[in-house]
Design a protein around this motif. Structure first.
Motif, short mmCIF file in Angstrom:
data_model
loop_
_atom_site.label_atom_id
_atom_site.label_comp_id
_atom_site.label_asym_id
_atom_site.label_seq_id
_atom_site.Cartn_x
_atom_site.Cartn_y
_atom_site.Cartn_z
N ARG A 98 20.36 42.58 56.44
CA ARG A 98 19.71 43.86 56.13
C ARG A 98 18.80 44.32 57.26
N SER A 112 24.23 49.89 61.34
CA SER A 112 24.93 50.00 60.05
C SER A 112 26.44 50.10 60.21
N ASP A 137 29.43 50.80 57.47
CA ASP A 137 28.98 52.02 56.80
C ASP A 137 29.61 53.21 57.53
N ASN A 185 27.55 46.39 61.68
CA ASN A 185 27.26 45.24 60.83
C ASN A 185 27.65 45.42 59.37
N HIS A 186 27.56 46.67 58.88
CA HIS A 186 27.72 46.89 57.44
C HIS A 186 28.96 47.71 57.09
N TRP A 241 20.55 50.34 65.50
CA TRP A 241 21.66 51.24 65.18
C TRP A 241 22.86 50.41 64.70
N ALA A 261 24.44 42.92 53.38
CA ALA A 261 24.15 44.35 53.32
C ALA A 261 25.40 45.22 53.30
N SER A 262 26.57 44.61 53.34
CA SER A 262 27.81 45.38 53.25
C SER A 262 27.90 46.04 51.88
#
Length: 564
Positions: free
Chosen positions: A372, A80, A86, A83-84, A78, A505-506
């Protein structure tokens, strides 16, 4: 006939009596026995509600999504949002609910002329509005929490960040003056969960927040920031030791009043397992043999060992004290933890001549930001969330707990104060020497985490000793903000330091600088929300969301060229 008249009169009297009785009963029924009568409410009962919710909300930011931005933490499940970055629309109703309760506290304290409670309410109002404007930008301020006064406030206008920050500073000055009287009239023991009713401690908290917000606006309001910080330093009334930090202890009786992710209330323990140290922070800690490393993080359960004699690229099975455990590719977290506490060493060999990938063979291994597929990192044999990654560190065992020890929500600290003064001194402001304050910041942080005895050895390291650069100050301040990463993020946004980089992956190659306005505001307060959105500075990273993006710049950093 006379008898009938008498009967009729008697029925009428009885009916009137019944109506009156029902009216009295309805009045009694309509009085909520669990509600608070504004005319008789006790301010002591309101304080812990405001303080608890603000502390929990702030900790959950600095230990959650914002910890990902500041690259203190990464998730391998879980992931995103952490880490990204999002992020979708972010709702702020929880923070405004705190403000409604706090406004009730303030008004009632004014009615009773309770100076201490007024000061608490002003300080908490400043803290909460500070979080809101720091995270989103322009926001309802002068028209906020007034929906009970007039329909015109049901769709409140948004004030500029400049207005909000100036209001925060004014309220904190007023709070400090109230606490300076040392008048704690009306306070009942047990209801101040930060400082046990001590006005002097609260004044230090208020003044530390003043330092925070003066430095926050120092690029936009340099003259005001300089004068304000110099005045607080001259007063000598601000946090100087960890004992003065604004912290809240957790009760630990239920999931709602326990440390986030406490395993006692998470049968699968997945909330604890998915949090991993970010490699960015871990690199800094390991480079300087930072004593806080072992306080915050655990060694990997299974360490990679180079073995040129191995016939295969990697061991299929793990080794226990050097002996292969045939058929065992992994163990559960519970089993590993119990065995490691007995002194057992688990390893897994690889042949560097045959293995074509890259492995981290360190005792402590973090997750690089923005991968990713972070659950595959370091050749994890069990990707997914069912079993922990045995080749990546977890948080220290303390963070499995519900309460006690290090498990405190920290709203402001003496370490932060010292680093602010170090930065101010480096700017040439009249607050003493930068080296003195920098050293105090490092020492206060080490003492906070129980490793103060190692200060002398740590401060002497070439990578730690003060070197007359802002980079060194901001790096140590960033480390010291562990579990309070919101301050690290806002410092990065203001200075570009430390020089954090977004992961692969950003959605954008740079870190975000704000939260997006929530759907409730955009949909139901559209005119005012659109006006605020239009004041944001669109950047080349704003992307498909346009101005209401986490990569659009709010007033506080517009025109500064920071952080990117």
């Amino acid at each position: 006939m006379n008898m009938l008249k008498k009967i009729s009169k008697s029925v009428l009297v009885l009916a009137v009596m019944l109506v009156a009785s029902c009216s009295d009963r309805l009045s009694e029924i309509n009085e909520n026995p669990n509600g608070i009568d504004p005319a008789t409410a006790n301010p002591n009962l309101m304080m812990p509600e405001v303080m608890n919710n603000a502390a929990r909300g702030y900790l959950e930011l600095g230990y959650g999504d914002v910890a990902g931005v500041a690259q203190h933490i990464q998730h391998d499940g879980w992931f995103s949002g952490i880490n990204h970055y999002d992020w979708g629309p972010q709702d702020w109703s929880g923070w405004y609910n705190m403000l409604r309760n706090n406004e009730f506290l303030y008004k009632r304290s004014v009615e009773l002329n309770y100076k201490f409670h007024q000061g608490v309410a002003l300080t908490m109002r400043s803290f909460i509005f500070g979080v809101i404007t720091d995270l989103w930008g322009d926001a309802p301020y002068t028209s906020a929490v007034k929906g009970d006064q007039s329909n015109e406030f049901l769709k409140p206008g948004f004030d500029s960040q400049e207005v909000i920050y100036k209001g925060i500073i004014a309220d904190l000055k007023a709070a400090s003056a109230l606490f300076a009287t040392k008048d704690a009239t009306g306070y009942t023991a047990g209801y101040d969960i930060f400082y046990a009713g001590n006005p002097t401690s609260w004044q230090k908290f208020a003044n530390t927040l003043l330092l925070r917000y003066y430095m926050r606006v120092s690029e936009k309001m340099p003259a005001e920031a300089k004068a304000g910080i110099e005045a607080i330093y001259a007063s000598g009334v601000y946090m100087k030791t960890p004992a003065e930090d604004a912290v809240m202890n957790y009760i630990g009786a239920t999931a709602g009043n326990s440390w986030p992710g406490a395993v006692a209330f998470d049968q699968e323990q997945s909330n604890f397992r998915r949090k991993k140290p970010a490699q960015t922070l871990l690199n800094s800690l390991m480079t300087n043999s930072d004593p806080r490393l072992k306080v915050w993080f655990a060694p990997v359960y299974v360490r990679w060992v180079a073995d040129p004699t191995l016939a295969t690229p990697v061991d299929e099975f793990i080794r226990k004290d050097g002996v292969i455990m045939q058929g065992t590719r992994y163990l559960t977290d519970v089993v590993f933890n119990a065995e490691v506490k007995k002194g057992v060493k688990f390893t897994r060999h690889y042949n560097p001549k045959l293995y074509t990938g890259t492995l981290d063979t360190n005792e402590y291994v973090g997750v690089p930001p923005g991968l990713r597929q972070p659950d595959y990192y370091n050749n994890n044999p069990t990707p997914g969330q069912t079993v922990q990654n045995q080749h990546v560190s977890q948080l220290a065992d303390a963070y499995r707990g519900s309460s006690g020890g290090l498990l405190k929500a920290r709203l402001a600290s003496s370490a932060e104060t010292a680093f602010i003064l170090a930065e101010a001194a480096q700017k040439g402001w009249a607050v003493g020497t930068a080296a003195t304050h920098y050293n105090a910041g490092v020492k206060n942080s080490l003492e906070t985490w129980g490793v103060g005895s190692q200060y002398d050895a740590y401060i002497a390291k070439p990578g730690v000793a003060y070197n007359n650069t802002l980079e060194r100050i901001m790096e140590q301040k960033w480390i010291a903000s562990w579990t309070a990463a919101t301050e690290a993020w806002f410092d990065y946004r203001r200075t570009g330091l430390p020089a954090l980089k977004a992961g692969q992956a950003s959605a954008e190659p740079v870190l975000p600088v704000r939260f997006n306005y929530g759907d409730n505001e955009v949909n139901f307060n559209r005119t005012n929300a659109d006006d605020a959105i239009n004041k944001l500075e669109t950047t080349k990273h704003s992307g498909l969301r346009g101005k209401n993006s986490q990569w659009s710049k709010p007033w506080v950093i517009q025109g500064t060229g920071k952080p990117w």
